[in-house]
Design a protein around this motif. Sequence first.
Motif, mmCIF file in Angstrom:
data_model
loop_
_atom_site.group_PDB
_atom_site.id
_atom_site.type_symbol
_atom_site.label_atom_id
_atom_site.label_comp_id
_atom_site.label_asym_id
_atom_site.label_seq_id
_atom_site.Cartn_x
_atom_site.Cartn_y
_atom_site.Cartn_z
ATOM 1 N N MET A 244 0.900 -1.577 -0.299
ATOM 2 C CA MET A 244 0.310 -0.121 -0.178
ATOM 3 C C MET A 244 0.928 1.370 0.146
ATOM 4 S SD MET A 244 -2.577 -1.010 2.797
ATOM 5 C CE MET A 244 -3.404 0.584 2.785
ATOM 6 N N ASN A 245 2.101 1.038 0.674
ATOM 7 C CA ASN A 245 2.737 2.166 0.513
ATOM 8 C C ASN A 245 3.538 2.702 -0.856
ATOM 9 O OD1 ASN A 245 2.291 2.924 3.593
ATOM 10 N ND2 ASN A 245 4.061 1.612 4.482
ATOM 11 N N ASN A 246 3.881 1.296 -0.596
ATOM 12 C CA ASN A 246 4.986 1.217 -2.623
ATOM 13 C C ASN A 246 3.584 1.801 -3.410
ATOM 14 O OD1 ASN A 246 6.898 1.057 -1.455
ATOM 15 N ND2 ASN A 246 6.490 -1.416 -2.237
ATOM 16 N N GLN A 247 2.809 1.962 -3.327
ATOM 17 C CA GLN A 247 0.919 2.311 -4.655
ATOM 18 C C GLN A 247 1.357 3.320 -3.986
ATOM 19 O OE1 GLN A 247 -2.156 -0.313 -3.662
ATOM 20 N NE2 GLN A 247 -0.854 -1.977 -5.295
ATOM 21 N N ASN A 248 0.812 3.835 -3.006
ATOM 22 C CA ASN A 248 0.520 5.523 -2.730
ATOM 23 C C ASN A 248 2.084 6.176 -2.968
ATOM 24 O OD1 ASN A 248 -1.760 4.905 -1.406
ATOM 25 N ND2 ASN A 248 -0.520 5.049 0.722
#
Length: 246
Positions: free
Chosen positions: A14-18
């Motif tokens: 999720m952090n990478n996608q953000n």
Amino acid sequence: MERLGRHFQLIDTMNNQNRYTRQMMMPEIGEEGQRRLAEARVLIVGAGGLGSPIALYLTGAGIGNIGLIDGDAVSVHNLQRQILYTEKEIGQKKVHCAQKRLEAFNSDVKIDIYNEFLSGKNANDIIGKYDIIVDGSDNFATRYLINDTCLALHKVYVYGSVSGFRGQAAVFNLNGSPVNYRTLFPEEEEIIASENCEGIIGAVPGVVGCTMAMEVIKIVCGIGTPLDGRLWTYNFLTNEQHIFEI
């Protein structure tokens, strides 16, 4: 413990996608393109005027593994154009300063450093570890060495150079293309003998370095039309630009 591990893996995803949302929303990139960027291994030769923007933008894009080779130390006259460094780092080794800056910028990216200059003794070993070699060097001898090693090891060579208010870039050895740096500059001894130091405006390597970083992204993601066997030139005083078939 297994459930906890999956939980942290989900958070990382999720952090990478953000982080990469604004480029992943582009259909040319998407999840597949971001995966390719994360799996790419790119070597930047030279951590100076060209190497600085190249390294920053490739790190920002999420290239998974970046190698940086340069044996020089930060000097005060570098700061006008080498945007990786600060006044407090004058006298320190460039690759150590660059690694610290890039890792703080994006902890997703693995930064390998080589505190030495590229030479005939180390070129095969270092270049052999990467998929794409990006030329941030400032001399003809190194460019010929990069070219010949990339040809021997079947590596893609992203070339760029700057002088005064002018800049240029090209891509060699992509998909086995017969065009290479020696096609553009066949007279090695004459070229090296004629080399001299010219002035430079800091914004020029900034723009050319960004162009080279974009070529890497296009190649990795398989999008657009890379400068494969073509030379892009830009005159920043007149804003004239051309693309020549080599």
